[in-house]
Design an enzyme around this catalytic site. Structure first.
Site, mmCIF file in Angstrom:
data_model
loop_
_atom_site.group_PDB
_atom_site.id
_atom_site.type_symbol
_atom_site.label_atom_id
_atom_site.label_comp_id
_atom_site.label_asym_id
_atom_site.label_seq_id
_atom_site.Cartn_x
_atom_site.Cartn_y
_atom_site.Cartn_z
ATOM 1 N N ARG A 17 0.950 -1.141 -0.052
ATOM 2 C CA ARG A 17 0.074 -0.045 0.037
ATOM 3 C C ARG A 17 0.815 1.285 -0.139
ATOM 4 O O ARG A 17 1.792 1.281 0.781
ATOM 5 C CB ARG A 17 -0.918 -0.037 1.272
ATOM 6 C CG ARG A 17 -1.780 1.529 1.253
ATOM 7 C CD ARG A 17 -2.657 1.318 2.380
ATOM 8 N NE ARG A 17 -3.764 0.628 1.789
ATOM 9 C CZ ARG A 17 -5.028 0.814 2.317
ATOM 10 N NH1 ARG A 17 -5.219 1.612 3.589
ATOM 11 N NH2 ARG A 17 -6.179 -0.001 1.870
ATOM 12 N N HIS A 22 -7.411 0.723 -6.521
ATOM 13 C CA HIS A 22 -7.590 -0.070 -5.286
ATOM 14 C C HIS A 22 -8.117 -1.384 -5.484
ATOM 15 O O HIS A 22 -9.425 -1.868 -5.563
ATOM 16 C CB HIS A 22 -8.303 0.922 -4.223
ATOM 17 C CG HIS A 22 -8.332 0.036 -2.789
ATOM 18 N ND1 HIS A 22 -7.809 -1.044 -2.364
ATOM 19 C CD2 HIS A 22 -8.918 0.421 -1.605
ATOM 20 C CE1 HIS A 22 -7.891 -1.241 -1.129
ATOM 21 N NE2 HIS A 22 -8.850 -0.220 -0.649
ATOM 22 N N ASP A 38 -17.142 7.323 -1.878
ATOM 23 C CA ASP A 38 -15.947 6.945 -1.090
ATOM 24 C C ASP A 38 -15.725 8.310 -0.525
ATOM 25 O O ASP A 38 -16.230 9.367 -0.799
ATOM 26 C CB ASP A 38 -14.818 6.592 -1.895
ATOM 27 C CG ASP A 38 -13.640 6.152 -1.184
ATOM 28 O OD1 ASP A 38 -13.521 6.166 -0.255
ATOM 29 O OD2 ASP A 38 -12.482 6.291 -1.918
#
Ligand code: CP
Ligand code: NVA
Length: 299
Positions: free
Chosen positions: A104, A131, A216
């Site tokens: 990440r 993602h 989001d």
């Protein structure tokens, strides 16, 4: 066999994604029945985190533990990456010891550089651009609630960020219609190569007759200094009951989490029975078990 990586959903073909979804749902059922197969016996996953995480870290660690393998957590601060060791050198070293690496980080280029020399599978656990682990879990969640997604209508409302880019990839691969509503100036980068995607600056246009509505955060990790300005720009893009009233009856709501109630989503939406965000979060575990199993098998 050459090594397979998972840096983008588009690293898989449609048949592989469909098989992973089926495998994830099977593993979830088995787990509910008390069966946790030792898929990763003796294997180690190294996890590099240059950004915060709750779901990604826990789901990968639990996946490895339940599969009789193990996971090692490396943060930037506590590893030599944070002191300037090049990604390529780290990749060569971890390839000697670990069976897969999850990363990440900020720039997508970092995971590409890492994967270019890694001899073990590299999994993108979120970059500024994509993602892919989350969108895989979202697809699992759709399939377990509603079945096939091809031909369905999905609305993305909010920022044209890493999740939005991953939905654009998913629309092309899985054959659903995606309508993206973002404020002017916040268009997703992946739109350039988008198929089955329409862009609007009006959230109502995106949500009208949608079977799935997704949002989001308005400021992603790394954009903390823009958060206040973004709150003003994005306010008309809040997913609330008034907006969802334009969706198809029984439309599902998803959010990768963490969520900010009162900003990108109203409590009345995220806490409504048509919100499947807890299944979505839980499915990270099952989707990633299926993904790890696949990558170990094909590499
Ligand atoms: N959705 C997601 O990736 O959550 P974390 O940032 O908690 O890992
Ligand atoms: N877009 C968000 C997703 C967090 C899981 C971010 O990048 O911070």
């Amino acid at each position: 066999m050459s090594v397979r990586h998972y840096l983008s959903l588009l690293d898989l073909d449609r048949d592989e994604v469909v098989a992973l979804i089926a495998q994830a749902i099977k593993l979830k059922t088995w787990r509910r029945n008390g069966y946790r197969p030792p898929l990763f016996s003796g294997k180690t996953l190294a996890m590099i985190f240059e950004k915060s995480s709750t779901r990604t870290r826990v789901s990968f660690e639990v996946a490895m533990a339940e599969g009789s393998g193990s996971a090692i957590f490396l943060s930037t601060r506590e590893s030599q990456l944070g002191r300037g060791e090049p990604p390529e050198d780290t990749a060569r070293v971890l390839s000697e010891m670990a069976d897969a690496v999850m990363i990440r980080t900020f720039e997508h280029e970092m995971v590409e550089r890492f994967a270019a020399v890694s001899r073990v599978p590299v999994i993108n656990g979120l970059t500024n651009s994509l993602h892919p682990c989350q969108v895989l879990a979202d697809l699992v969640t759709w399939f377990e609630h509603r079945g096939e997604i091809s031909g369905r209508r999905v609305a993305w409302v909010g920022d044209g960020n890493n999740m939005c880019n991953s939905y654009i990839n998913a629309a092309a691969l899985m054959g659903f219609e995606l309508r993206v509503a973002v404020p002017a100036g916040y268009e997703p980068a992946a739109l350039d190569r988008a198929q089955r995607v329409t862009l609007t600056h009006d959230p109502v246009v995106a949500v009208r007759d949608a079977d799935l509505v997704v949002t989001d955060v308005w400021a992603s990790m790394g954009q903390e200094e823009e958060a206040a300005a973004r709150r003003e720009v994005f306010r008309p893009f809040q997913v609330n009951a008034a907006l969802l009233a334009h969706a198809a009856p029984g439309a599902l709501f998803m959010h990768c989490l963490p969520a900010h109630r009162g900003e990108e989503v109203a409590s009345e939406v995220i806490d409504h029975p048509d919100s499947v965000v807890w299944d979505e979060a839980g499915n990270r575990l099952h989707a990633q078990k299926a993904l790890l199993d696949f990558l170990f098998r094909v590499t």
